[in-house]
Motif scaffolding. Structure first.
Motif, PDB file in Angstrom:
ATOM      1  N   TYR A   1      -9.287   6.116  -2.432  1.00 17.48           N
ATOM      2  CA  TYR A   1      -7.839   6.180  -2.382  1.00 17.48           C
ATOM      3  C   TYR A   1      -7.429   7.642  -2.293  1.00 17.48           C
ATOM      4  CZ  TYR A   1      -7.364   1.279  -3.870  1.00 17.48           C
ATOM      5  OH  TYR A   1      -7.399  -0.092  -3.944  1.00 17.48           O
TER       6      TYR A   1
ATOM      7  N   SER B   1      -7.100   5.078   2.290  1.00 14.92           N
ATOM      8  CA  SER B   1      -5.870   4.345   2.011  1.00 14.92           C
ATOM      9  C   SER B   1      -5.191   4.879   0.767  1.00 14.92           C
ATOM     10  CB  SER B   1      -6.210   2.854   1.823  1.00 14.92           C
ATOM     11  OG  SER B   1      -5.093   2.124   1.382  1.00 14.92           O
ATOM     12  N   GLY B   2      -3.890   4.648   0.683  1.00 24.56           N
ATOM     13  CA  GLY B   2      -3.183   4.895  -0.561  1.00 24.56           C
ATOM     14  C   GLY B   2      -3.391   3.719  -1.511  1.00 24.56           C
ATOM     15  N   ARG B   3      -3.400   3.991  -2.796  1.00 27.30           N
ATOM     16  CA  ARG B   3      -3.559   2.913  -3.774  1.00 27.30           C
ATOM     17  C   ARG B   3      -2.322   2.019  -3.754  1.00 27.30           C
ATOM     18  NH1 ARG B   3      -6.429   1.671  -8.581  1.00 27.30           N
ATOM     19  NH2 ARG B   3      -5.191   0.418 -10.034  1.00 27.30           N
TER      20      ARG B   3
ATOM     21  N   ASP C   1      -6.886  -2.578 -11.555  1.00 32.30           N
ATOM     22  CA  ASP C   1      -7.830  -2.328 -10.470  1.00 32.30           C
ATOM     23  C   ASP C   1      -8.072  -3.593  -9.650  1.00 32.30           C
ATOM     24  OD1 ASP C   1      -8.040   0.290 -11.243  1.00 32.30           O
ATOM     25  OD2 ASP C   1      -9.975   0.065 -12.253  1.00 32.30           O
TER      26      ASP C   1
ATOM     27  N   ARG D   1      -5.040  -4.470  -1.547  1.00 32.62           N
ATOM     28  CA  ARG D   1      -5.626  -3.662  -0.469  1.00 32.62           C
ATOM     29  C   ARG D   1      -6.259  -4.551   0.598  1.00 32.62           C
ATOM     30  NH1 ARG D   1     -10.286  -1.673   1.400  1.00 32.62           N
ATOM     31  NH2 ARG D   1     -11.537  -2.848  -0.113  1.00 32.62           N
TER      32      ARG D   1
ATOM     33  N   GLU E   1       0.807  -0.192  -4.710  1.00 30.47           N
ATOM     34  CA  GLU E   1       1.783  -0.154  -5.788  1.00 30.47           C
ATOM     35  C   GLU E   1       2.316  -1.562  -6.045  1.00 30.47           C
ATOM     36  OE1 GLU E   1       4.943   2.466  -4.844  1.00 30.47           O
ATOM     37  OE2 GLU E   1       3.802   4.274  -5.307  1.00 30.47           O
TER      38      GLU E   1
ATOM     39  N   VAL F   1       0.844  -1.189   0.000  1.00 30.08           N
ATOM     40  CA  VAL F   1       0.000   0.000   0.000  1.00 30.08           C
ATOM     41  C   VAL F   1       0.875   1.232   0.000  1.00 30.08           C
ATOM     42  CG1 VAL F   1      -1.691   1.300   1.332  1.00 30.08           C
ATOM     43  CG2 VAL F   1      -1.872  -1.171   1.173  1.00 30.08           C
TER      44      VAL F   1
ATOM     45  N   LEU G   1     -13.650   0.639   1.588  1.00 35.31           N
ATOM     46  CA  LEU G   1     -12.823   1.754   1.155  1.00 35.31           C
ATOM     47  C   LEU G   1     -13.713   2.916   0.735  1.00 35.31           C
ATOM     48  CD1 LEU G   1      -9.959   2.844   0.223  1.00 35.31           C
ATOM     49  CD2 LEU G   1     -10.565   1.928  -2.032  1.00 35.31           C
TER      50      LEU G   1
ATOM     51  N   ALA H   1      -4.992  -4.258  -7.537  1.00 36.66           N
ATOM     52  CA  ALA H   1      -4.925  -3.289  -6.445  1.00 36.66           C
ATOM     53  C   ALA H   1      -5.906  -3.646  -5.327  1.00 36.66           C
ATOM     54  CB  ALA H   1      -5.211  -1.883  -6.963  1.00 36.66           C
ATOM     55  N   GLU H   2      -7.103  -4.086  -5.705  1.00 40.21           N
ATOM     56  CA  GLU H   2      -8.094  -4.464  -4.701  1.00 40.21           C
ATOM     57  C   GLU H   2      -7.644  -5.689  -3.915  1.00 40.21           C
ATOM     58  OE1 GLU H   2     -11.777  -4.388  -2.528  1.00 40.21           O
ATOM     59  OE2 GLU H   2     -10.391  -2.957  -3.440  1.00 40.21           O
TER      60      GLU H   2
ATOM     61  N   THR I   1      -3.712  10.440  -1.536  1.00 39.45           N
ATOM     62  CA  THR I   1      -2.271  10.607  -1.380  1.00 39.45           C
ATOM     63  C   THR I   1      -2.001  11.857  -0.565  1.00 39.45           C
ATOM     64  OG1 THR I   1      -2.103  11.878  -3.443  1.00 39.45           O
ATOM     65  CG2 THR I   1      -1.735   9.499  -3.584  1.00 39.45           C
TER      66      THR I   1
END
Length: 238
Positions: free
Chosen positions: A97, A159-161, A62, A69, A163, A25, A94, A65-66, A99
């Motif tokens: 996302y 949350s941050g997306r 996506d 997460r 990476e 994350v 969620l 990423a899910e 930053t």
């Protein structure tokens, strides 16, 4: 009633530097970005030439990423119940996302809505919450579990997306940053480095598991050293 001391809570609970073989994350808020230091220029420790930054891995889809997460939420909850076995896991979705400061501000607002004191860190790169007894930073023991669950909820909602993990070339760059810059920078300011670096091959094989640790006191304080010697390499920074 006995009290337990609370530690600082950082938004996004912020995993490793995307070093592991699993997606991480975004948002190691406890690690300073590689920004200019406020330390007087005459005492700056120069960053050596580490070579060109390697190209990052392709962004996660996506769906990937899910998956990452949810895995991170599971990890956070496992850490929580290790300390608070009676905790009951809530269902948390969620919200969005985010930053940087807007992400941290959303977490602060979330904690306040849950009834706790919270504020952005002084540097704006994280957030802190001391529980209901803001003057002392203590929280009654029978409320510690509820507080931990509220912190978990806020970190999962905001949350941050995730990476992708670092590539081998990125790991080589991180190794050079830690070994050739961060460790010498700490010692330059008088801190003791408690962990020796592994060989590069061992670092790569562990997906970057090693990170140096410092101890003692130096010529500047803890806040200043984190600014003078950013712990996070400038990879994937804009």
């Amino acid at each position: 009633m006995s009290n337990v001391r609370l530690s600082v809570v950082v938004a996004g609970v912020i995993v490793s530097l995307a070093l592991s073989g699993c997606a991480a994350v975004v948002g190691p808020a406890h690690l300073s970005k590689a920004v200019p230091s406020s330390t007087p220029a005459i005492d700056r420790f120069a960053v050596p030439d580490l070579g060109a930054k390697p190209a990052p891995a392709a962004p996660l889809t996506d769906a990937e990423a899910e998956t990452a997460r949810l895995a991170e939420a599971d990890r956070q909850w496992a850490d929580l119940v290790a300390l608070h076995p009676s905790a009951v896991r809530p269902t948390v979705d969620l919200i969005a996302y985010g930053t940087g400061t807007p992400l941290f501000a959303a977490s602060v607002q979330c904690m306040k809505q849950a009834g706790y004191h919270a504020a952005l860190s002084q540097e704006g790169n994280g957030w802190e919450s001391s529980g209901p007894t803001v003057e002392s930073g203590d929280i009654p023991e029978d409320q510690a579990t509820a507080y931990a669950v509220a912190s978990y909820v806020c970190s999962v909602q905001h949350s941050g997306r995730p990476e992708p993990p670092y590539t081998q070339d990125e790991l080589r760059y991180v190794y050079r940053y830690l070994d050739e810059y961060l460790v010498p920078c700490w010692t330059h300011y008088g801190f003791t480095v408690r962990t020796s670096p592994p060989g590069l091959d061992a670092f790569l094989a562990s997906h970057g598991a090693w990170f140096p640790q410092r101890s003692g006191s130096g010529s500047i304080g803890e806040t200043e050293i984190d600014t003078a010697c950013p712990a996070r390499s400038p990879l994937r920074e804009p």
